[in-house]
Design an enzyme around this catalytic site. Structure first.
Site, PDB file in Angstrom:
ATOM      1  CG  ASP A  36     -39.818  34.734 -61.082  1.00 54.46           C
ATOM      2  OD1 ASP A  36     -38.941  35.578 -61.269  1.00 54.46           O
ATOM      3  OD2 ASP A  36     -41.029  34.941 -61.316  1.00 54.46           O
ATOM      4  CG  ASP A  81     -42.553  37.299 -58.721  1.00 58.37           C
ATOM      5  OD1 ASP A  81     -41.501  37.974 -58.619  1.00 58.37           O
ATOM      6  OD2 ASP A  81     -42.915  36.752 -59.769  1.00 58.37           O
ATOM      7  CD  GLU A  82     -36.914  37.481 -58.773  1.00 59.13           C
ATOM      8  OE1 GLU A  82     -36.022  36.741 -59.210  1.00 59.13           O
ATOM      9  OE2 GLU A  82     -37.281  38.527 -59.317  1.00 59.13           O
TER      10      GLU A  82
HETATM   11  N1  DCP Z   1     -43.277  44.153 -61.820  1.00 60.18           N
HETATM   12  C1  DCP Z   1     -43.479  45.519 -61.983  1.00 60.18           C
HETATM   13  N2  DCP Z   1     -42.687  46.234 -62.850  1.00 60.18           N
HETATM   14  C2  DCP Z   1     -41.698  45.619 -63.539  1.00 60.18           C
HETATM   15  C3  DCP Z   1     -41.466  44.248 -63.368  1.00 60.18           C
HETATM   16  C4  DCP Z   1     -42.288  43.529 -62.496  1.00 60.18           C
HETATM   17  O1  DCP Z   1     -44.367  46.075 -61.357  1.00 60.18           O
HETATM   18  N3  DCP Z   1     -40.943  46.312 -64.396  1.00 60.18           N
HETATM   19  C5  DCP Z   1     -44.151  43.378 -60.912  1.00 60.18           C
HETATM   20  C6  DCP Z   1     -45.281  42.730 -61.653  1.00 60.18           C
HETATM   21  C7  DCP Z   1     -44.908  41.289 -61.717  1.00 60.18           C
HETATM   22  C8  DCP Z   1     -44.058  41.078 -60.493  1.00 60.18           C
HETATM   23  O2  DCP Z   1     -43.432  42.339 -60.278  1.00 60.18           O
HETATM   24  O3  DCP Z   1     -46.045  40.434 -61.718  1.00 60.18           O
HETATM   25  C9  DCP Z   1     -43.022  39.991 -60.657  1.00 60.18           C
HETATM   26  O4  DCP Z   1     -42.081  40.310 -61.671  1.00 60.18           O
HETATM   27  P1  DCP Z   1     -41.519  39.246 -62.660  1.00 60.18           P
HETATM   28  O5  DCP Z   1     -40.389  39.875 -63.379  1.00 60.18           O
HETATM   29  O6  DCP Z   1     -41.253  37.959 -61.955  1.00 60.18           O
HETATM   30  O7  DCP Z   1     -42.690  39.032 -63.739  1.00 60.18           O
HETATM   31  P2  DCP Z   1     -43.967  38.134 -63.689  1.00 60.18           P
HETATM   32  O8  DCP Z   1     -44.022  37.307 -62.462  1.00 60.18           O
HETATM   33  O9  DCP Z   1     -45.163  38.980 -63.927  1.00 60.18           O
HETATM   34  O10 DCP Z   1     -43.798  37.207 -64.963  1.00 60.18           O
HETATM   35  P3  DCP Z   1     -42.820  35.955 -65.174  1.00 60.18           P
HETATM   36  O11 DCP Z   1     -43.716  34.811 -65.395  1.00 60.18           O
HETATM   37  O12 DCP Z   1     -42.022  36.297 -66.382  1.00 60.18           O
HETATM   38  O13 DCP Z   1     -41.980  35.833 -63.933  1.00 60.18           O
HETATM   39 MG    MG Z   2     -42.357  36.231 -61.803  1.00 58.05          MG
END
Ligand code: DCP
Ligand code: MG
Length: 362
Positions: A12, A107-108
Site C-alpha cells: 500500500d 495504490d494497493e
Molecule cells: N482515497 C480517497 N478517498 C478515501 C480514501 C482514499 O479518495 N476515502 C484515495 C486517496 C488516497 C488513495 O485513495 O491517497 C489511497 O488510499 P489509502 O487508504 O491507501 O490512503 P493513503 O495512501 O493516502 O495513505 P496511507 O499512507 O494511510 O495508505
Molecule cells: Mg495508501
C-alpha cells in the site's frame, strides 16, 4: 481448501495522492498538504500528507473541518490522470514478480509470491525488492506486509507506515492478533466496533474468548468470519483481475438460419447487442470497435469488424454498423451461430477512486 506455506504480500502506497503532489511540487514537501475538495465548496479530503495527519486530518473528512484543524494546510485539487499513471507503474512492477496480483485500489494490491518469477524463496526479500523498485521508478514510498494469508498481510502493511515492512510468521500471528485493537479487524466499521465495545470486547484476545456459536448469534455470517480471522485462518486466494479486452454475446441457433431471413437475423442481433450494452453499462465501459460473428452451417467462422470514430455504449450504435457489415457479407448462406462483440474498451465514468461518491466536484 487449506494452502500450507503460502506467501502473501500486501503493498500500500504511503499517503498516495499527497505524496505524488509533494514529489511533483517540491515547495509542498514537509508541509501539511490536503488533496481534495475546496473547503469553501463543501469538498472532502481524499487524503493528506503525514504532516497534515498530525492535526487529526484524515480521508473522507469534510475539507471545511480539515481547514479548521489546520488553517495553514495547503489544499490541492486532485490530478487523477497522474495518480492512475503511477498506479500503472507500480502494478507493472508487481507483475514482474507474479501474475497473481489482486489490486484493491489504485495504490494497493495483494500479491501471491509463493511461486514467483525469480524463484526468490523469501517473500520478505521480494517485498524489500519491490519497495526499492517502486522508489527508484516513482520516488515514492510504499509499506508492505508479508504473511501467510491476505488478512494478516493487510494488517501487517498497516502496522508500520510510512515506508514500513512488517513480516508476520505463523508463529507470531497469534500474539499479534490477540493484541490487536478490535477496530483494526478487517471489515469492522465504527458501528460494529461500538457493538463489540458494548460486549466488553476491545482486543483480539477478547474476541478469541467467544465461541463461534456466540459470535454467530451476535453477528450472523460475519460472526464466523471473525471467529476464524482472529485465529489467523483465512484461505481466500489472491484473485487477479484480468484486463478485459472485449465484451461479447453470442447465440447458437436451434436450427440453421438463412441470412436472407433478414428480419429474423436482425431481431437476434438486436437482442445480442442489447445484452452487450447492458454488460458495458455494468462495467462502466465503452467501446470503439464492433465485431459481427457468424458461424456458417459448415462450422466455418467469419468475423467482420468496424471501428467507429467515437466510443459507444448504446446498442443503436452497434446495430447501425452491424447492418453495414451484414450487407457486406451478403444474403447467401446459412448460419448456426450469431454473435456481437465489442472491443477497444475504455472506462466511461468519472475518473476516480473506489470511493468516488466522496467527491464533491461541484
Ligand atoms: N482515497 C480517497 N478517498 C478515501 C480514501 C482514499 O479518495 N476515502 C484515495 C486517496 C488516497 C488513495 O485513495 O491517497 C489511497 O488510499 P489509502 O487508504 O491507501 O490512503 P493513503 O495512501 O493516502 O495513505 P496511507 O499512507 O494511510 O495508505
Ligand atoms: Mg495508501
Amino acid at each position: 481448501m487449506p494452502h500450507p506455506g503460502r506467501k502473501i504480500i500486501h503493498i500500500d502506497m504511503d499517503a498516495f495522492y499527497a505524496s505524488i503532489e509533494q514529489r511533483d511540487r517540491p515547495e509542498l514537501r514537509g508541509k501539511p498538504v490536503i488533496v481534495g475538495g475546496d473547503p469553501n465548496r463543501r469538498g472532502v479530503v481524499a487524503t493528506c500528507s503525514y504532516e497534515a495527519r498530525r492535526f487529526g486530518i484524515h480521508s473522507a473528512m469534510p475539507s471545511r473541518t480539515a481547514f479548521k484543524r489546520c488553517p495553514h494546510a495547503i489544499f490541492v485539487p486532485p490530478r487523477f490522470e497522474v495518480y492512475r499513471a503511477v498506479s500503472t507503474q507500480i502494478m507493472q512492477i508487481f507483475h514482474d514478480y507474479t501474475e497473481l496480483v489482486e489490486p484493491l485500489s489504485l495504490d494497493e494490491a495483494f500479491l501471491d509470491v509463493t511461486h514467483n518469477k525469480f524463484n526468490i524463496p523469501s517473500a520478505t526479500h521480494v517485498a524489500r525488492e519491490i519497495k526499492q523498485r517502486i522508489y527508484e521508478r516513482t520516488q515514492l514510498t510504499a509499506s508492505a506486509g508479508v504473511s501467510y494469508n491476505k488478512f494478516i498481510a493487510k494488517l501487517a502493511s498497516d502496522y508500520k507506515k510510512p515506508d514500513g515492512l512488517t513480516v508476520i510468521t505463523p508463529q507470531q500471528a497469534s500474539r499479534f492478533l490477540e493484541s490487536l485493537p478490535i477496530q483494526k479487524f478487517f471489515g469492522i466499521g465504527r458501528v460494529t466496533a461500538s457493538r463489540f465495545q458494548e460486549y466488553g470486547i476491545h482486543t483480539g484476545a477478547d474476541l478469541k474468548s467467544l465461541s463461534e456459536e456466540r459470535l454467530r448469534e451476535l453477528f450472523q455470517e460475519r460472526g464466523s468470519m471473525f471467529y476464524h480471522y482472529v485465529r489467523g485462518e483465512d484461505e481466500r486466494s489472491v484473485e487477479p483481475i484480468r484486463v478485459r479486452k472485449s465484451v461479447g454475446k453470442e447465440t447458437t441457433l436451434a436450427e440453421d438460419l438463412a441470412l436472407s431471413e433478414h428480419a429474423e437475423v436482425i431481431r437476434i442481433l438486436t437482442d445480442l447487442a442489447e445484452k452487450v450494452e447492458r454488460r458495458l453499462v455494468e462495467l462502466d465501459l465503452q467501446a470503439k470497435t464492433v465485431v459481427l460473428k457468424l458461424r456458417w452451417s459448415d462450422f466455418q467462422l467469419m468475423t467482420r469488424r468496424a471501428t467507429l470514430p467515437q466510443a459507444f455504449q448504446a446498442k443503436e450504435a452497434m446495430l447501425h454498423h452491424i447492418q453495414d457489415l451484414l450487407d457486406q457479407v451478403g444474403p447467401q448462406g446459412h448460419v448456426r451461430l450469431l454473435g456481437v462483440t465489442v472491443s477497444q474498451l475504455e472506462k466511461r465514468g468519472t475518473p476516480a477512486h473506489h470511493t468516488p461518491t466522496l467527491w464533491d466536484l461541484a
